[in-house]
Design a protein around this motif. Structure first.
Motif, PDB file in Angstrom:
ATOM      1  N   PHE A  10       0.831  -1.200   0.000  1.00  0.00           N
ATOM      2  CA  PHE A  10       0.000   0.000   0.000  1.00  0.00           C
ATOM      3  C   PHE A  10       0.872   1.259   0.000  1.00  0.00           C
ATOM      4  CE2 PHE A  10      -3.093  -3.089   1.631  1.00  0.00           C
ATOM      5  CZ  PHE A  10      -4.194  -2.774   0.842  1.00  0.00           C
ATOM      6  N   GLY A  11       2.018   1.174   0.664  1.00  0.00           N
ATOM      7  CA  GLY A  11       2.929   2.321   0.700  1.00  0.00           C
ATOM      8  C   GLY A  11       3.482   2.665  -0.665  1.00  0.00           C
ATOM      9  N   ALA A  12       3.676   1.648  -1.508  1.00  0.00           N
ATOM     10  CA  ALA A  12       4.145   1.908  -2.866  1.00  0.00           C
ATOM     11  C   ALA A  12       3.140   2.772  -3.618  1.00  0.00           C
ATOM     12  CB  ALA A  12       4.376   0.592  -3.608  1.00  0.00           C
ATOM     13  N   GLY A  13       1.858   2.457  -3.448  1.00  0.00           N
ATOM     14  CA  GLY A  13       0.820   3.256  -4.087  1.00  0.00           C
ATOM     15  C   GLY A  13       0.782   4.671  -3.552  1.00  0.00           C
ATOM     16  N   LEU A  14       0.945   4.812  -2.246  1.00  0.00           N
ATOM     17  CA  LEU A  14       0.942   6.138  -1.636  1.00  0.00           C
ATOM     18  C   LEU A  14       2.129   6.957  -2.115  1.00  0.00           C
ATOM     19  CD1 LEU A  14      -0.445   8.037   0.332  1.00  0.00           C
ATOM     20  CD2 LEU A  14       0.809   6.939   2.205  1.00  0.00           C
ATOM     21  N   TYR A  15       3.287   6.334  -2.193  1.00  0.00           N
ATOM     22  CA  TYR A  15       4.481   7.035  -2.674  1.00  0.00           C
ATOM     23  C   TYR A  15       4.298   7.497  -4.122  1.00  0.00           C
ATOM     24  CZ  TYR A  15       9.118   7.668  -4.664  1.00  0.00           C
ATOM     25  OH  TYR A  15      10.192   8.174  -5.338  1.00  0.00           O
ATOM     26  N   LEU A  16       3.766   6.618  -4.972  1.00  0.00           N
ATOM     27  CA  LEU A  16       3.581   6.975  -6.375  1.00  0.00           C
ATOM     28  C   LEU A  16       2.555   8.091  -6.534  1.00  0.00           C
ATOM     29  CD1 LEU A  16       3.660   3.427  -8.010  1.00  0.00           C
ATOM     30  CD2 LEU A  16       5.366   5.236  -8.259  1.00  0.00           C
ATOM     31  N   ALA A  17       1.518   8.081  -5.705  1.00  0.00           N
ATOM     32  CA  ALA A  17       0.522   9.159  -5.754  1.00  0.00           C
ATOM     33  C   ALA A  17       1.153  10.489  -5.363  1.00  0.00           C
ATOM     34  CB  ALA A  17      -0.653   8.831  -4.835  1.00  0.00           C
ATOM     35  N   LEU A  18       1.984  10.481  -4.339  1.00  0.00           N
ATOM     36  CA  LEU A  18       2.618  11.725  -3.882  1.00  0.00           C
ATOM     37  C   LEU A  18       3.622  12.249  -4.894  1.00  0.00           C
ATOM     38  CD1 LEU A  18       3.144  10.894  -0.096  1.00  0.00           C
ATOM     39  CD2 LEU A  18       1.520  12.530  -1.083  1.00  0.00           C
ATOM     40  N   ILE A  19       4.384  11.365  -5.506  1.00  0.00           N
ATOM     41  CA  ILE A  19       5.376  11.818  -6.483  1.00  0.00           C
ATOM     42  C   ILE A  19       4.668  12.334  -7.738  1.00  0.00           C
ATOM     43  CG2 ILE A  19       5.888   9.777  -7.887  1.00  0.00           C
ATOM     44  CD1 ILE A  19       8.514  11.861  -6.034  1.00  0.00           C
ATOM     45  N   THR A  20       3.489  11.775  -8.037  1.00  0.00           N
ATOM     46  CA  THR A  20       2.675  12.269  -9.150  1.00  0.00           C
ATOM     47  C   THR A  20       2.188  13.679  -8.872  1.00  0.00           C
ATOM     48  OG1 THR A  20       1.937  10.042  -9.778  1.00  0.00           O
ATOM     49  CG2 THR A  20       0.577  11.880 -10.490  1.00  0.00           C
ATOM     50  N   LEU A  21       1.681  13.904  -7.663  1.00  0.00           N
ATOM     51  CA  LEU A  21       1.183  15.233  -7.297  1.00  0.00           C
ATOM     52  C   LEU A  21       2.320  16.247  -7.213  1.00  0.00           C
ATOM     53  CD1 LEU A  21      -1.493  14.284  -4.617  1.00  0.00           C
ATOM     54  CD2 LEU A  21      -1.873  14.996  -6.985  1.00  0.00           C
TER      55      LEU A  21
END
Length: 245
Positions: A147-158
């Motif tokens: 789940f952290g991988a998804g959170l990290y990718l969302a933050l780097i996208t934003l």
């Protein structure tokens, strides 16, 4: 327009712009392709050395997946600055705060959903080739890392999206962020590991470790990345509010 209508329109934009939607799909494609290219040949030998965190090794494809996430954030924002598209968007949604907030919510939600799927894909694909070095989903930190991988990718996208609104150019943002993450981050780490810990990529990826390195923990590190993303979004919001379309 209502908030629901604006959110729907932003989702239509993402689906209809091939470069943005293609970048989003590339997050999934890269997570599978890189894992299949790397782990059948060197997965077990690298894990056997014991020189790298076993859980973090499963996310080696993240080095390439995050580039797709950065591209998605940049293209989602830069589409507003092509051929006067922003003027049309503001004609339909004069409230700039609503327009920016809706785009942030839709881009972030899409990146998070795809990122979580990519996290599980990387985890299980890599494990399929690690034999005795595989990490079970029930081991400490394993589920958190998916789940952290998804959170990290969302933050780097934003983070990428905010910078694109500030600079109004996907090319400029990609020219800055991709070399920064692939090269500069490691150079800074070689000079001062303590300073590198606070960079957005290094900090956020602590959540992928079974035993996080340095002074930042898993959730503290992702919090640092969230602050970077928030700062970039604030700068992008300021630019949208203050500058002409």
């Amino acid at each position: 327009m209502s908030t629901t209508a604006v959110l729907r329109s932003e989702w239509i934009k993402i689906r209809s712009i091939r470069s943005g939607f293609g970048s989003l799909l590339a997050v999934l494609v890269a997570s599978v392709a890189v894992a299949l290219a790397v782990f059948p040949s060197i997965g077990q030998p690298e894990a056997a050395t014991g020189e790298i965190d076993r859980l973090f090794w499963l996310y080696y494809p993240m080095n390439f997946v995050q580039i797709a996430a950065i591209s998605f954030g940049a293209t989602a924002a830069s589409s507003e600055f092509l051929n006067g598209a922003l003027r049309n968007s503001l004609a339909a949604v004069p409230r700039r705060n609503l327009l920016f907030g809706a785009k942030t919510a839709v881009v972030g939600a899409a990146a998070l959903a795809v990122g979580v799927v990519a996290g599980f894909v990387m985890f299980f694909t890599a494990n399929a080739f690690l034999g005795p070095y595989a990490v079970g989903i029930g081991e400490p930190g394993a589920l958190r890392s998916c789940f952290g991988a998804g959170l990290y990718l969302a933050l780097i996208t934003l983070f990428s999206m905010g910078l694109t609104f500030l600079l109004r150019s996907a090319v400029a943002v990609l020219s800055i962020l991709i070399p920064f993450i692939l090269i500069v981050s490691f150079v800074i780490g070689g000079v001062s590991e303590g300073a590198a810990t606070w960079l957005p990529d290094r900090a956020g990826q602590q959540i992928l470790f079974q035993e996080p390195l340095g002074t930042l923990g898993a959730w503290t590190g992702i919090g640092v990345t969230a602050l970077w993303a928030a700062a970039a979004l604030l700068a992008g919001w300021w630019s949208l509010r203050r500058r002409d379309a």
